[in-house]
Design an enzyme around this catalytic site. Sequence first.
Site, PDB file in Angstrom:
ATOM      1  N   ASP A   1      51.848 -26.087 104.821  1.00 22.49           N
ATOM      2  CA  ASP A   1      51.146 -24.845 105.450  1.00 22.49           C
ATOM      3  C   ASP A   1      51.954 -23.656 105.227  1.00 22.49           C
ATOM      4  O   ASP A   1      51.695 -22.604 105.075  1.00 22.49           O
ATOM      5  CB  ASP A   1      50.607 -25.081 106.839  1.00 22.49           C
ATOM      6  CG  ASP A   1      49.450 -26.045 106.844  1.00 22.49           C
ATOM      7  OD1 ASP A   1      48.847 -26.296 105.776  1.00 22.49           O
ATOM      8  OD2 ASP A   1      49.053 -26.665 107.892  1.00 22.49           O
TER       9      ASP A   1
ATOM     10  N   ASP B   1      51.182 -20.125 103.690  1.00 20.94           N
ATOM     11  CA  ASP B   1      51.261 -18.688 104.527  1.00 20.94           C
ATOM     12  C   ASP B   1      52.528 -17.915 103.922  1.00 20.94           C
ATOM     13  O   ASP B   1      52.106 -16.643 103.886  1.00 20.94           O
ATOM     14  CB  ASP B   1      51.840 -18.949 106.009  1.00 20.94           C
ATOM     15  CG  ASP B   1      50.789 -19.892 106.629  1.00 20.94           C
ATOM     16  OD1 ASP B   1      49.754 -19.862 106.170  1.00 20.94           O
ATOM     17  OD2 ASP B   1      51.046 -20.661 107.642  1.00 20.94           O
TER      18      ASP B   1
ATOM     19  N   SER C   1       9.582 -18.759 102.976  1.00 18.82           N
ATOM     20  CA  SER C   1       9.819 -19.912 104.010  1.00 18.82           C
ATOM     21  C   SER C   1       9.068 -20.846 103.386  1.00 18.82           C
ATOM     22  O   SER C   1       8.290 -20.873 102.391  1.00 18.82           O
ATOM     23  CB  SER C   1       8.784 -19.425 105.097  1.00 18.82           C
ATOM     24  OG  SER C   1       9.563 -18.385 105.809  1.00 18.82           O
ATOM     25  N   LEU C   2       9.383 -22.353 103.774  1.00 21.72           N
ATOM     26  CA  LEU C   2       8.999 -23.334 103.400  1.00 21.72           C
ATOM     27  C   LEU C   2       7.743 -23.939 104.363  1.00 21.72           C
ATOM     28  O   LEU C   2       7.696 -23.396 105.414  1.00 21.72           O
ATOM     29  CB  LEU C   2       9.795 -24.515 103.303  1.00 21.72           C
ATOM     30  CG  LEU C   2      10.910 -24.589 102.217  1.00 21.72           C
ATOM     31  CD1 LEU C   2      11.829 -25.618 102.379  1.00 21.72           C
ATOM     32  CD2 LEU C   2      10.487 -24.482 100.747  1.00 21.72           C
TER      33      LEU C   2
ATOM     34  N   LYS D   1      18.014 -30.720 105.885  1.00 24.57           N
ATOM     35  CA  LYS D   1      17.654 -29.273 106.176  1.00 24.57           C
ATOM     36  C   LYS D   1      18.854 -28.900 107.261  1.00 24.57           C
ATOM     37  O   LYS D   1      18.619 -29.404 108.638  1.00 24.57           O
ATOM     38  CB  LYS D   1      16.273 -29.037 107.002  1.00 24.57           C
ATOM     39  CG  LYS D   1      15.856 -27.677 107.248  1.00 24.57           C
ATOM     40  CD  LYS D   1      14.534 -27.718 107.641  1.00 24.57           C
ATOM     41  CE  LYS D   1      13.827 -26.423 107.816  1.00 24.57           C
ATOM     42  NZ  LYS D   1      14.569 -25.765 108.671  1.00 24.57           N
TER      43      LYS D   1
ATOM     44  N   ASP E   1      20.579 -26.721 110.095  1.00 26.90           N
ATOM     45  CA  ASP E   1      20.118 -26.000 111.067  1.00 26.90           C
ATOM     46  C   ASP E   1      20.981 -24.705 111.264  1.00 26.90           C
ATOM     47  O   ASP E   1      21.863 -24.742 112.082  1.00 26.90           O
ATOM     48  CB  ASP E   1      20.086 -26.599 112.353  1.00 26.90           C
ATOM     49  CG  ASP E   1      19.109 -25.756 113.384  1.00 26.90           C
ATOM     50  OD1 ASP E   1      18.202 -24.866 112.959  1.00 26.90           O
ATOM     51  OD2 ASP E   1      19.026 -26.112 114.688  1.00 26.90           O
TER      52      ASP E   1
ATOM     53  N   GLU F   1      22.957 -22.001 103.320  1.00 27.06           N
ATOM     54  CA  GLU F   1      22.765 -22.172 104.749  1.00 27.06           C
ATOM     55  C   GLU F   1      24.222 -21.926 105.198  1.00 27.06           C
ATOM     56  O   GLU F   1      25.064 -22.665 105.043  1.00 27.06           O
ATOM     57  CB  GLU F   1      22.214 -23.249 105.405  1.00 27.06           C
ATOM     58  CG  GLU F   1      21.663 -23.344 106.674  1.00 27.06           C
ATOM     59  CD  GLU F   1      20.136 -22.789 106.622  1.00 27.06           C
ATOM     60  OE1 GLU F   1      19.549 -22.390 107.794  1.00 27.06           O
ATOM     61  OE2 GLU F   1      19.642 -22.580 105.518  1.00 27.06           O
TER      62      GLU F   1
ATOM     63  N   LYS G   1      11.826 -31.350  97.503  1.00 24.33           N
ATOM     64  CA  LYS G   1      11.487 -30.554  96.261  1.00 24.33           C
ATOM     65  C   LYS G   1      11.159 -31.408  95.150  1.00 24.33           C
ATOM     66  O   LYS G   1      11.835 -32.355  94.832  1.00 24.33           O
ATOM     67  CB  LYS G   1      12.558 -29.674  96.032  1.00 24.33           C
ATOM     68  CG  LYS G   1      12.978 -28.837  97.162  1.00 24.33           C
ATOM     69  CD  LYS G   1      14.361 -28.007  96.726  1.00 24.33           C
ATOM     70  CE  LYS G   1      15.069 -27.221  97.936  1.00 24.33           C
ATOM     71  NZ  LYS G   1      16.216 -26.384  97.666  1.00 24.33           N
TER      72      LYS G   1
ATOM     73  N   CYS H   1      36.598 -26.049 147.963  1.00 19.49           N
ATOM     74  CA  CYS H   1      37.673 -25.562 148.947  1.00 19.49           C
ATOM     75  C   CYS H   1      36.930 -24.912 150.029  1.00 19.49           C
ATOM     76  O   CYS H   1      37.705 -24.591 151.024  1.00 19.49           O
ATOM     77  CB  CYS H   1      38.520 -24.545 148.284  1.00 19.49           C
ATOM     78  SG  CYS H   1      37.873 -22.990 147.713  1.00 19.49           S
TER      79      CYS H   1
END
Length: 700
Positions: free
Chosen positions: A35, A39, A84-85, A117, A119, A176, A291, A412
């Site tokens: 790393d 950098d 849209s589907l 699918k 989300d 997505e 599909k 408390c």
Amino acid sequence: MSDSSAVQQRVLVLTEQLHHLNHQYYQLDISEIPDQEFDQLLAELQQLETDYPDLALPNSPTRRVGGTITKQFPTALHRYPMLSLGNTYSEDDLREFDERVQKGLEGAPYTYVCELKIDGVAMSLRYEHGQLTQGVTRGDGTRGDVVTANVRTIRTLPLALRPGPDRPEDFEVRGEVFMPLPVFAELNAEREQNGEALLANPRNATSGTLKLQNSAQVAARKLRFYAYSLLTPGRHFTTHSAALEALSRYGLPVSDTWRRCANINEVLDFVHYWAKQRFDFPVATDGIVIKVDDLRQQDQLGYTAKSPRWAIAYKYPAEAARTRLNDVIYNVGRTGAVTPVAVLTPVALAGTVVKRATLHNANQIELLDLRLGDLVYVEKGGEIIPKITGVDLSARPAGAIPIQYPTACPACGTALVRPEGEAHFRCPNERGCPPQLKARLEHYVSRKALNIDGLGAETVGRFFDLGLVVTPADIYQLPARRAELVTLERMGQKSIDNLIAGIEASKQVPFPRVLFGLGIRYVGETVAQKLAAHYRTIDALMAASAEEMAAVPEVGGVIAVAAAQWFQQPENRELIERLRQAGVQLVVTGEAPVPASDRLAGLTFVISGVFEQHSRDELQQLIISNGGKITGSISKKLSYLVAGENMGPAKREKALGFKVPIISETDLMALLPSPEEASLPNDLPESAPLAGPGRQGTLF
């Protein structure tokens, strides 16, 4: 070869190398170099782009960290509508869909592709000559918001594609954008610690993140992307599955969960398999997309007005369960926020056994009209956080009494307060409420703060219970109490050695992380970094007023007031002094940036609105580097109001009332030294010869 050509070649080499390393690390989980070395390469490229801005490429790997600020997103038309589907929750509907496909193709053989699918938020990306040039949200399907700067911060998304003989020169990728479940859980945990409302699900968190005006904040949210479609003006592939495979070859992330299915029965097998397995998937999913694989057959089947006839989405029904509410307990967080939690009769839900559910705040309890003994309906919000969604009133016990939110702290006994405009009740006893004290210690030693090896949340909580530590400064007294530590269970010599070594190492943790670790309300990682970079020392920060802090980019009034009040409290100033004596880093190390000039010395500025050539952060740095000061409010003492587009009318009116000059971005630039003047050393006369080309400034 000229110096400019050599620099350009180095920029190209670094860019290509860093793109390759990013692909290996984020997509193939291969770390080819340490790393620190990565950098260093990135820092070298950033410096070259600073010194030679004309050579910076649009898709430079340095764009990953964000930094672009805007107050509104432009919109763009989709070249291909984002339809849209059609969707269903019924397996019978899937068989009917298959019958329609069979009829539409007149009995010709066909296969399907099934995909999870995800989300998240649908996104359309445009690549030209292998370079990412645009990212646009779905919007209304015809036109969406251009969020390219935010999309560029997604680490798994290549800014430059891999070459290939079949790669189109100009194409769109549909996919997505999503927030992985561990990232979502971490974000909500941080919000809970800060007393902020929890986000309902990863989809909402992703949508809100993409709408953030500052792309640096977007980068911190660690969004990811999965591609699921490739679109070109002509037919480039014969099947959808071939296009998915090509997208992977080009370097785009494609979820490896997709499958070809020979018939509807195999489709249903896929649906059934993921009905349970999806709960072990590190990404929120809500169904399966089916599909027709052959693209010519897709054309043959065509579209309705709203959706394609060759695809359908099967949505898994939200899993819910009915169980009894046995009790409500109240947790006190680091900032004193009191959060109600429902204690339930254990019930199986979405692959886990649920025993507790969040109730968010008093408003939620009142809205649901909850009573102890109620049979309640529980769902998982976004399949993540269990929540109560309703009550079975028909089963309510006679004489059930509504739940009364406590008026005193359950830990408390201090009377709770509810600040105006906030949903949470809070315990104001910051110095004596045990859960708050313990939570602040756990925050101080957490991974993103001091990250003290050998002193995790469980151990520091145990030490608190034993009275060994109460404040973070007490941690640095533990090495001197070795004799006491040896007498504790599970604290052998090796554990104590590791603990002491971890405490000593924490003294080298940079100041921004120490500032974050102090647990000041609203001061998260990003704000701590901004404040530390601006003030550079804890003393300068403690001396700053709320108004001055509010002028620091990404801080704002609410955060500034909370921070200023924290530093004004004697107990906190004493804590700072004890940390200083322990050797904790309370200054930014390294040389401070060299001022470009003193042209603006003695002048104060307010910056408001959106600007064409610079971000507000950049304008602020220009003012400060030339000796000026930034403030957050308008007064008679203000020198200039720098006004951009969409500046609030109240500020303009106030400036006019105080007769403060209102200037534009162009006017401000005219106040600054010209490039020729800026290149002159401060201690040389203007007739002195100029130095040769080379790096200028310090990279932090």
